[in-house]
Design a protein around this motif. Structure first.
Motif, PDB file in Angstrom:
ATOM      1  N   SER A 560      32.560  27.742  28.150  1.00  0.00           N
ATOM      2  CA  SER A 560      33.052  28.829  28.986  1.00  0.00           C
ATOM      3  C   SER A 560      33.728  28.329  30.259  1.00  0.00           C
ATOM      4  O   SER A 560      34.281  29.103  30.998  1.00  0.00           O
ATOM      5  CB  SER A 560      31.897  29.755  29.362  1.00  0.00           C
ATOM      6  OG  SER A 560      31.006  29.036  30.185  1.00  0.00           O
ATOM      7  N   ASN A 561      33.654  27.034  30.568  1.00  0.00           N
ATOM      8  CA  ASN A 561      34.305  26.564  31.793  1.00  0.00           C
ATOM      9  C   ASN A 561      35.526  25.717  31.455  1.00  0.00           C
ATOM     10  O   ASN A 561      35.429  24.546  31.137  1.00  0.00           O
ATOM     11  CB  ASN A 561      33.301  25.767  32.634  1.00  0.00           C
ATOM     12  CG  ASN A 561      33.862  25.509  34.020  1.00  0.00           C
ATOM     13  OD1 ASN A 561      35.055  25.652  34.244  1.00  0.00           O
ATOM     14  ND2 ASN A 561      32.999  25.122  34.935  1.00  0.00           N
ATOM     15  N   GLY A 562      36.673  26.347  31.527  1.00  0.00           N
ATOM     16  CA  GLY A 562      37.906  25.650  31.146  1.00  0.00           C
ATOM     17  C   GLY A 562      38.605  25.047  32.344  1.00  0.00           C
ATOM     18  O   GLY A 562      39.692  24.522  32.215  1.00  0.00           O
ATOM     19  N   SER A 563      37.996  25.100  33.512  1.00  0.00           N
ATOM     20  CA  SER A 563      38.730  24.683  34.694  1.00  0.00           C
ATOM     21  C   SER A 563      39.024  23.189  34.684  1.00  0.00           C
ATOM     22  O   SER A 563      39.925  22.728  35.349  1.00  0.00           O
ATOM     23  CB  SER A 563      37.961  25.054  35.958  1.00  0.00           C
ATOM     24  OG  SER A 563      36.719  24.384  35.959  1.00  0.00           O
ATOM     25  N   THR A 564      38.249  22.441  33.911  1.00  0.00           N
ATOM     26  CA  THR A 564      38.523  21.010  33.850  1.00  0.00           C
ATOM     27  C   THR A 564      39.134  20.645  32.495  1.00  0.00           C
ATOM     28  O   THR A 564      39.191  19.484  32.129  1.00  0.00           O
ATOM     29  CB  THR A 564      37.249  20.189  34.054  1.00  0.00           C
ATOM     30  OG1 THR A 564      36.308  20.600  33.056  1.00  0.00           O
ATOM     31  CG2 THR A 564      36.665  20.420  35.422  1.00  0.00           C
ATOM     32  N   ALA A 565      39.552  21.668  31.754  1.00  0.00           N
ATOM     33  CA  ALA A 565      40.063  21.415  30.410  1.00  0.00           C
ATOM     34  C   ALA A 565      41.281  20.492  30.451  1.00  0.00           C
ATOM     35  O   ALA A 565      42.123  20.601  31.340  1.00  0.00           O
ATOM     36  CB  ALA A 565      40.449  22.726  29.754  1.00  0.00           C
TER      37      ALA A 565
END
Ligand SMILES: *[C@@H]1O[C@H](CO)[C@@H](O)[C@H](O)[C@H]1NC(C)=O
Ligand SMILES: *[C@@H]1O[C@H](CO)[C@@H](O)[C@H](O)[C@H]1NC(C)=O
Ligand SMILES: *[C@@H]1O[C@H](CO)[C@@H](O)[C@H](O)[C@H]1NC(C)=O
Ligand SMILES: CC(=O)N[C@H]1CO[C@H](CO)[C@@H](O)[C@@H]1O
Length: 641
Positions: A560-565
């Motif tokens: 659910s955390n794509g900020s570092t994708a």
């Protein structure tokens, strides 16, 4: 075949397919929202920097009277829509910037007309939406005032008690306390015609009144009826020769707005007396009249057939009100141009005084014969809906025109148009479809289409694929959002796909459901020359077959955390994607016929078969609303029969 060419051909093909399918070019359709055809806007910015932030809230309709359900509005066209007027990129070749669709609410409202669609910031701590859902054509349902939350769930659907007639379309005005709403009413009465020198005769008339609703109990807590206070002689449309009628009778005053101030008094507008009335909240008496035959004010301006009278400021004696002075009706015009007026009133002076403090003329110099509204924005800009063809404009505090816009179609109007800041967080996930195509195992590619109806603040989309249903999602690329629907092409046969919406700060807003990619029913007929037995979905984590730079390494997505994708690290693929997107946006936005023709010729051969293939699952046919079906400008602009 060279990978780059394949990707480009495929792209051009889709663009051609899309343009071909929207030959009735006043609508946009979407792969991911096949049930909807959204009206296109044409926007012209005179001064884009000074336009205030916010979205447009409009409710296009074809005919104002309730219509029987018909194929005409399928896929859905009429109903509530949100547009981002500032949402699209500027294009060097085109001064008309297409606003970005944010929400198509039409499927929720069953092809029935919707009016007074706007944002309410006074309910709870989240923004809400309110609208009037018009009565059904067969009167099986007499309409509702509807409140939605910002997840687009209907929270309230309030009927009007039978004695007040149908839920009137003009007004569902939720006040700043978030609990009280005021609405207009049309009620049937029998009256004597003595005042018209016709003793012994009587006729049915529709009076103009209002009701106040408590949103917590959904009950009427106060009501007012003008029948015993406004005589037939005040009407500017009734004449002595009018034949007497049975119900519903003469629409002699035509109420079209109501608002309430902090002191508890009401201001109403009667279009057919050219008068604005202040009504005492204490005892229902008429405190004063502005305009019309019996004005209590001294003023050096005129107005007529006014709409949307609202308090801007108000205390016991002094008021600033805004309204639309259409200065005309279906039969005649009293002034040459319609205008939005801000008027300052001193009701304590003797005589009472009224003066215009702002006048904003319709930028095209035209007349708004019916409908329309005026909205003061928080930065002191003014947003005006001129109604027909969705014509709207925004003005600076000094009255400069900052933007004008209208529907590309002239077949639709919106009764009012508003601008509000708003955050939409739909309870349904984003819609994603993906399809695979190629000529052999080495040039397969997967095309994604994604949108999220109603979601605001999406800056970009991340696309994922998995090797199997319960495999790990692997980021296969990203794309910035530049229109309602975003297309993305990735190399290879990708399956078990998802897409994730992220905002400007990289925060994840939502994730689509897991989807299988669509494949041609008949690979051979679709042009595939390779070995079908070896055709299986790729493991998105494995190096791509056919890639001579075997460097593709994809990190796993962080759930659910794509900020570092991570972003795709295959430079060739990145380049193709980039190129594809540039071409896609270019061709799509400049509507350059020449480009389309050239592109069309190049790929003509392949086009036909693939086009049919793509379209097979695309969307139901659309019945054009003929131009001669332009809404009649009915005298009786109301939802009561
Ligand atoms: C009402 O507003 C006017 C103008 O702003 C002001 O001069 C007046 O004192 C106010 N009256 C009351 C009762 O607040
Ligand atoms: C794709 O992701 C990378 C890394 O997170 C980022 O730098 C880039 O701006 C993103 N591109 C788009 C179009 O959002
Ligand atoms: C997502 O990751 C970033 C960077 O690691 C972190 O600052 C943020 O708190 C995370 N958000 C969530 C919702 O886990
Ligand atoms: C300037 C002007 O023509 N004003 C008109 C506005 O409408 C009323 C009622 O129709 C007329 O009496 C005014 O002359």
């Amino acid at each position: 075949m060279n990978l780059r060419i394949v990707a480009l051909l495929q792209l051009v093909l889709r663009v051609v397919a899309q343009s071909a399918s929207s030959s009735d070019g006043d609508f946009t359709s979407f792969m991911t929202l096949p049930g909807v055809r959204a009206l296109k806007y044409e926007v012209y910015y005179q001064n884009r920097e000074r336009v205030s932030p916010g979205y447009w809230f409009v409710a296009p309709y074809g005919k104002i009277d309730p219509e029987p359900p018909s194929q005409k509005y399928k896929p859905y066209q009429i109903g509530p829509y949100i547009y981002d007027g500032d949402g699209a990129c500027l294009h060097l070749l085109n001064p008309y910037v297409p606003p970005m669709l944010i929400w198509a609410g039409s499927p929720m409202f069953d092809n029935r007309n919707v009016f007074d669609f706007k944002v309410v910031h006074s309910i709870g701590n989240r923004p809400h939406l309110s609208l009037v859902w018009q009565l059904a054509f067969d009167k099986s349902d007499s309409g509702h005032g509807v409140v939605l939350d910002n997840a687009y769930n209907i929270k309230q659907k309030i009927p009007m008690p039978r004695e007040f007639g149908a839920f009137d379309i003009h007004e569902f005005n939720i006040l700043d306390d978030g609990i009280t709403a005021v609405t207009t009413n049309y009620r049937e009465h029998e009256i004597l015609l003595d005042t018209l020198d016709r003793p012994g005769e009587q006729t049915a008339v529709l009076s103009g009144g209002f009701a106040q609703l408590d949103l917590t109990t959904e009950k009427v807590t106060a009501s007012w009826d003008g029948i015993d206070k406004i005589g037939l002689d005040e009407s500017v449309i009734v004449n002595k020769e009018y034949p007497a009628m049975g119900p519903p009778g003469w629409d002699y005053v035509h109420i079209n707005s109501v608002d309430k101030n902090r002191d508890g008094d009401y201001i109403i507008s009667y279009r057919f007396t050219n008068t604005i009335y202040m009504v005492s909240g204490m005892d229902g008496t008429i405190m004063w009249r502005l305009g019309g035959k019996y004005s209590d004010f001294e003023h050096d301006f005129t107005f007529s057939k006014q709409h949307d009278v609202k308090f801007v400021e108000s205390n016991a004696t002094h008021h600033v009100i805004s309204f639309l002075n259409n200065a005309s009706d279906e039969e005649s015009n009293d002034e040459d141009v319609s205008s939005a007026l801000f008027v300052e009133l001193d009701a304590s002076a003797s005589p009472k005084t009224a003066r215009v403090i702002r006048r904003l003329n319709r930028p095209d110099g035209g007349l708004t014969r019916l409908r329309g509204n005026t909205q003061l924005l928080s930065n002191n800009n003014v947003f005006v809906g001129w109604s027909e063809s969705g014509y709207l404009s925004e003005f600076s505090p000094e009255g400069a025109v900052l933007l004008t816009a209208r529907f590309v179609s002239s077949r639709y109007s919106t009764y009012r148009a508003y601008k509000f800041e708003f955050t939409g967080r739909p309870s349904t996930p984003p819609d994603l479809i993906a399809s695979v195509w190629g000529t052999d195992k080495t040039d397969l590619s997967t095309t994604f289409y994604v949108s999220w109806n109603g979601a605001t603040d999406i800056a970009a989309w991340n696309f994922y694929a998995r090797a199997a249903k319960n495999g790990h999602p692997v980021l296969v690329g990203n794309a910035s959002k530049t229109s309602f629907e975003t297309m993305f092409i990735a190399r290879g046969y990708l399956d078990w796909v998802t897409a994730e919406a992220v905002d400007r700060e990289g925060r994840v807003l939502g994730m689509s459901r897991l989807q299988r990619s669509k494949v041609p029913n008949n690979w051979g007929a679709a042009g595939f020359k390779g070995d079908l037995k070896k055709l299986t979905p790729d493991d998105p984590q494995a190096p791509k077959p056919g890639s001579n730079k075997q460097t593709a390494v994809h990190e796993e997505a962080h759930g659910s955390n794509g900020s570092t994708a991570p972003h795709p690290v295959d430079p060739e693929m990145e380049e193709i994607t980039q190129l594809a997107h540039e071409t896609y946006n270019l061709v799509r936005n400049i509507s350059n016929i020449f480009v389309l023709i050239v592109a069309g010729c190049i790929i003509c051969g392949i086009a036909v078969s693939i086009y049919l293939l793509i379209c097979r699952w695309k969307k139901p046919t659309y019945r054009h609303v003929p131009t001669d079906d332009i809404p009649e400008e009915e005298i009786r602009l109301r939802s009561v029969e």
